[in-house]
Design a protein around this motif. Structure first.
Motif, PDB file in Angstrom:
ATOM      1  N   SER A 508       0.861  -1.186   0.000  1.00 45.28           N
ATOM      2  CA  SER A 508       0.000   0.000   0.000  1.00 45.28           C
ATOM      3  C   SER A 508       0.888   1.223   0.000  1.00 45.28           C
ATOM      4  O   SER A 508       1.799   1.346   0.830  1.00 45.28           O
ATOM      5  N   TRP A 530      -3.637   6.084  10.742  1.00 48.14           N
ATOM      6  CA  TRP A 530      -4.412   6.200   9.487  1.00 48.14           C
ATOM      7  C   TRP A 530      -3.850   5.279   8.418  1.00 48.14           C
ATOM      8  O   TRP A 530      -4.591   4.612   7.698  1.00 48.14           O
ATOM      9  N   GLN A 534      -6.038   2.273   6.711  1.00 49.83           N
ATOM     10  CA  GLN A 534      -6.314   2.291   5.272  1.00 49.83           C
ATOM     11  C   GLN A 534      -5.703   1.087   4.577  1.00 49.83           C
ATOM     12  O   GLN A 534      -6.325   0.499   3.669  1.00 49.83           O
ATOM     13  N   GLN A 538      -7.862  -1.679   2.473  1.00 52.20           N
ATOM     14  CA  GLN A 538      -7.563  -1.953   1.066  1.00 52.20           C
ATOM     15  C   GLN A 538      -7.302  -3.441   0.846  1.00 52.20           C
ATOM     16  O   GLN A 538      -7.733  -4.023  -0.151  1.00 52.20           O
ATOM     17  N   LEU A 550      -3.249   4.769  -1.547  1.00 54.28           N
ATOM     18  CA  LEU A 550      -4.212   5.054  -0.486  1.00 54.28           C
ATOM     19  C   LEU A 550      -4.822   6.442  -0.594  1.00 54.28           C
ATOM     20  O   LEU A 550      -6.000   6.618  -0.320  1.00 54.28           O
ATOM     21  N   ASN A 551      -4.018   7.445  -0.957  1.00 56.48           N
ATOM     22  CA  ASN A 551      -4.539   8.814  -0.911  1.00 56.48           C
ATOM     23  C   ASN A 551      -4.096   9.654  -2.101  1.00 56.48           C
ATOM     24  O   ASN A 551      -3.984  10.858  -1.994  1.00 56.48           O
TER      25      ASN A 551
END
Length: 631
Positions: A508, A530, A534, A538, A550-551
């Motif tokens: 990730s 966080w 996450q 996922q 992730l972001n």
């Protein structure tokens, strides 16, 4: 001839009472029966033999010789070649019949010496008309006396002094440098054995100062009491210090309590004896100190031998370091017992031996301290590192993340993080055992190290989870590229794992700071929690996808590759895709997982591996610019 030995030209008379004056000595030497045949024992007046030791404890030795000055322009000097002689007095008569008296020795302050020097040194008569008869009285307690005596010209004596001062200066300079270096190292590294060794070398150097007459000449010229006993006390102190040092280095109490107790007893007895000898010197104390010195040397090597037999490799270097000083120390001990005469080896053997010993022992000490320091470093590192993989642990990773987030906030850039999970760790453990599962974890850790830079930090979080902190400034493409390289590394078969087994990684990728993490972009703990949340979500939502973002928007293309499965590309992007895929294809094609060649067809951008189907879990990725996709 600028240097003349007078040993063969002297007649000797031993004054048993030690109280005879110069007139009585003249009468004895002038008596008709004073000329004795060579076979006469050492009684009455006789010819002196070179190196013949005399027991002068409570007695006085008178010597008579004649010298004729045939070179009026040359100044002639008489020297007794033993710096620690108690008292030497030279007599000769002037032309008018008056006596000239000159004295030197440890029982007199330097201000009363005929000539201030390291050795008893006297001026000879400058009368050139006829031979001059000299009488010499020597008083020396406890140690058998056999010192050589020479007549020097002033030029020859200056040359001899310059050579001696050069050599002694080099020796004491080296010793001082070692003492200072060990003191600094001991205080800086907080390693007590360096301080002990500095103390031992300092005591050894002070012993040489006393033994060679330098203390009486430069440091304590008026301390008659100390100068008389220092040459006896300081060697005993050196032996006690050597036992103390060896006990600290080898620690015999770990393998033999009685041997450790014996060493402690020797140190205590030697220390007590040197205090008694300083206050009340006796013949019994002198003999005890010499006997205990021999016993201490044997005990020292007994401890080192036992330690070596039990597997202490450094004990061999310590034994080798002490060997020169132990062998050299035999010469003054044998001289003290009257077994050998006073000469070069009995005076300078300990100096030469210690000059060899000091660097050898320092080398042994450095090796030993390095080994112990490595153990301490590993022990300290276990508080911040994972014991299995050697990577940073979770606490250290969060601390590093905190400082990186502060730096990113200050300079306005972002950093990358890869969360890596060894998905098949439980399966490997059940199928092949815990040792094989740990091997898979080690391989994953090594793969993380291989893709990161020096400023990045790989870490093992818990169980089969890892993380890689990629220091910024860094962009999303670089983070995905590193994830791709890591995945390609994991697909390489390893001889350490069973055949057909590979580490299945779920990666990730995230860019931090993330403003959505409760709005606390600088809070490392919040960002870290966080990331874990996450990544877990996922993995649960799509366990088949090996790399996830992730972001940030993921321009990542993935597909299962089978032989001759086409991947059509619209526009002119096919060359770009092939160019981005080539490094990974090249790595994979050079793995020993099977025969065949991977090739790319630019027309259809097809990827094919001949004679073998790729593993079902293998994925190929290529980063595309925004707006491009595979049709």
């Amino acid at each position: 001839m600028a240097r003349v030995s007078i040993s063969e030209f002297t007649r000797v008379w031993i004054d048993e009472s030690g109280k005879a004056g110069v007139q009585q000595a003249v009468e004895v030497f002038d008596a008709p029966a004073s000329i004795a045949p060579p076979a006469t024992p050492l009684a009455g007046v006789h010819r002196r033999k070179e190196g013949q030791p005399y027991d002068l404890h409570g007695k006085a030795m008178w010597l008579q010789f004649s010298a004729h000055n045939l070179q009026p322009a040359t100044r002639w000097l008489f020297q007794v070649e033993l710096p620690t002689t108690d008292l030497v007095t030279l007599f000769y008569q002037r032309a008018d019949g008056s006596w000239v008296t000159q004295s030197a020795g440890d029982s007199l302050p330097q201000s009363q010496w005929a000539l201030r020097s390291r050795y008893p040194l006297f001026n000879l008569s400058d009368n050139t008309g006829m031979p001059v008869t000299y009488l010499l009285r020597v008083m020396h307690q406890r140690v058998p006396y056999s010192a050589a005596m020479h007549i020097y010209s002033d030029f020859e004596l200056i040359e001899s002094r310059q050579t001696q001062n050069l050599l002694l200066g080099g020796y004491f300079g080296m010793s001082l440098a070692v003492v200072l270096m060990c003191l600094v190292s001991g205080l800086t590294l907080r390693y007590g054995n360096y301080l002990r060794y500095a103390t031992y070398v300092g005591i050894l150097g002070l012993t040489q100062v006393a033994f060679l007459g330098l203390g009486a000449q430069y440091f304590t010229p008026e301390a008659v009491g100390w100068n008389s006993v220092s040459s006896f006390v300081m060697p005993t102190l050196s032996v006690a210090a050597a036992l103390w040092l060896v006990r600290a280095l080898v620690q015999p109490g770990q393998f033999s309590r009685w041997l450790d107790g014996w060493i402690l007893l020797l140190i205590t007895v030697l220390s007590s004896l040197l205090v008694i000898e300083t206050v009340w010197p006796t013949m019994l104390g002198f003999r005890l100190s010499n006997g205990l010195t021999m016993v201490a040397m044997l005990s020292l090597y007994l401890v080192l031998w036992r330690s070596t037999r039990l597997g202490d490799v450094n004990a061999r270097w310590i034994a080798l370091g002490f060997l020169p000083i132990v062998l050299a120390g035999l010469f003054p001990v044998m001289r003290n017992f009257g077994w050998v005469s006073t000469g070069f080896l009995s005076q300078y053997a300990v100096t030469i031996g210690s000059a060899v010993e000091v660097p050898l022992l320092l080398f042994a000490l450095i090796k030993r301290s390095s080994r112990q320091r490595d153990v301490l470093v590993r022990e300290h590192a276990l508080k911040q590192q994972d014991a299995l993989t050697g990577l940073a642990d979770e606490r250290r990773f969060v601390s590093k993340l905190h400082s990186s987030l502060l730096r990113a906030r200050r300079f306005g850039h972002r950093l990358g993080i890869l969360h890596v999970c060894l998905a098949n760790h439980v399966h490997i453990s059940k199928e092949f055992g815990e040792q094989t599962a740990n091997t898979a974890l080690l391989l994953t850790a090594n793969q993380l190290r291989s893709i990161c830079r020096e400023i990045d930090m790989p870490a093992r979080l818990e169980g089969q989870q890892f993380a890689l902190l990629i220091e910024g400034p860094v962009n999303a493409a670089r983070v995905i590229e590193m994830a791709t390289h890591l995945l390609a590394q994991s697909l390489r078969p390893s001889d350490l794992l069973p055949v057909g087994t590979q580490a299945k990684l779920l990666i990730s990728a995230a860019m931090l700071p993330d403003e959505q993490a409760d709005g606390l972009s600088e809070d490392a703990t919040t960002q870290y929690q966080w990331l874990l949340t996450q990544a877990e979500l996922q993995q649960q939502s799509d366990s088949k996808k090996a790399i996830r973002s992730l972001n940030f928007k993921n321009y990542l293309v993935s597909s299962r590759i089978a032989p001759s499965s086409p991947c059509k590309v619209s526009g002119n992007m096919r060359s770009f895709i092939i160019w981005r895929m080539m490094p990974m294809l090249w790595r994979y094609s050079h793995t020993p997982c099977g025969s065949g060649l991977i090739h790319a067809n630019l027309g259809k951008a097809s990827v094919r591996r001949s004679s073998q189907r790729l593993p079902a879990s293998s994925l190929l990725y290529s980063t595309l610019p925004p707006g491009c996709k595979i049709s």
